[in-house]
Motif scaffolding. Structure first.
Motif: not given
Length: 232
Positions: A125, A193-197, A217-218, A222, A224-225
């Motif tokens: 994350f 940005l393909n990560k949980t933030a 961000l979604k 992402c 999950h935010v």
């Protein structure tokens, strides 16, 4: 020998085996100042973490969930303190008068609450501090959101990926609640940005800043935010 970081009064602590092995997390605050700080405890809003009389969703979160473009963009927000008059005074001193060292007051509380609510996040994350405009950064000398994020994990921070449109610089604190809720999204990203933030900010008021950032961000990928704020 130590002094309260807020009122500067001398703190006299009796040394016992208990506080020697397990130091008080508020050891840099005098007893009187500790009593004035209100942590969020008990029943909270399932979405934003606001303290409530019973579990459920607060009126602000119900409003956000009925707005189609914001529905389900934010998993949850969790916060550390309630915004009472005493905390307002501390934040003013920390945020607007440049007393950066006051972050030491918040440090043990931040670590405890973040671990309580986000310890099960995947190890990749990233933390996204809410950015300031160049003008605000010059005025305050530091980004308070980034200061909070650094306490949690310096290696997880991506401080400059979320951008703020320089033409949308009006302070949220100067707007009415209605004006905040109806304001345009000032944030954008120049890359995916393909990560949980986890968005990090100092104060969650109406949720406008957090929801604008979460939506951005979604849309950037992402899965999950979440968000973490010092105060709700």
């Amino acid at each position: 020998m130590s002094y309260c970081l807020i009122c500067q009064s001398f703190i006299q602590t009796e040394v016992t085996w208990s506080n020697f092995l397990f130091p008080n997390k508020a050891s840099n605050l005098c007893e009187e100042c500790q009593k004035k700080i209100e942590q969020i405890e008990g029943d909270i809003c399932e979405k934003c973490g606001r303290q409530m009389k019973q579990q459920g969703l607060c009126s602000d979160c119900i409003r956000w969930e009925t707005r189609g473009e914001c529905k389900e963009v934010l998993e949850k927000n969790r916060a550390v303190f309630q915004y009472n008059s005493f905390m307002k005074e501390i934040i003013s001193q920390w945020k607007y008068r440049g007393d950066y060292h006051l972050i030491e007051i918040f440090k043990p509380y931040i670590l405890e609450v973040f671990d309580q609510h986000f310890s099960k996040l995947d190890s990749n994350f990233v933390m996204i501090p809410i950015p300031l405009t160049e003008e605000r950064l010059y005025e305050r000398a530091f980004n308070q959101s980034e200061a909070i994020a650094k306490i949690i994990s310096k290696k997880s921070i991506i401080p400059s990926i979320l951008k703020r449109d320089p033409t949308k610089t009006e302070k949220q604190s100067k707007k009415s609640k209605r004006a905040r809720l109806e304001s345009n999204n000032p944030f954008y990203l120049e890359t995916g940005l393909n990560k949980t933030a986890v968005i990090v900010d100092d104060i969650y008021t109406t949720g406008t800043t957090i929801y604008h950032a979460a939506k951005t961000l979604k849309l950037a990928g992402c899965p999950h935010v979440y968000s973490f704020t010092l105060i709700r």
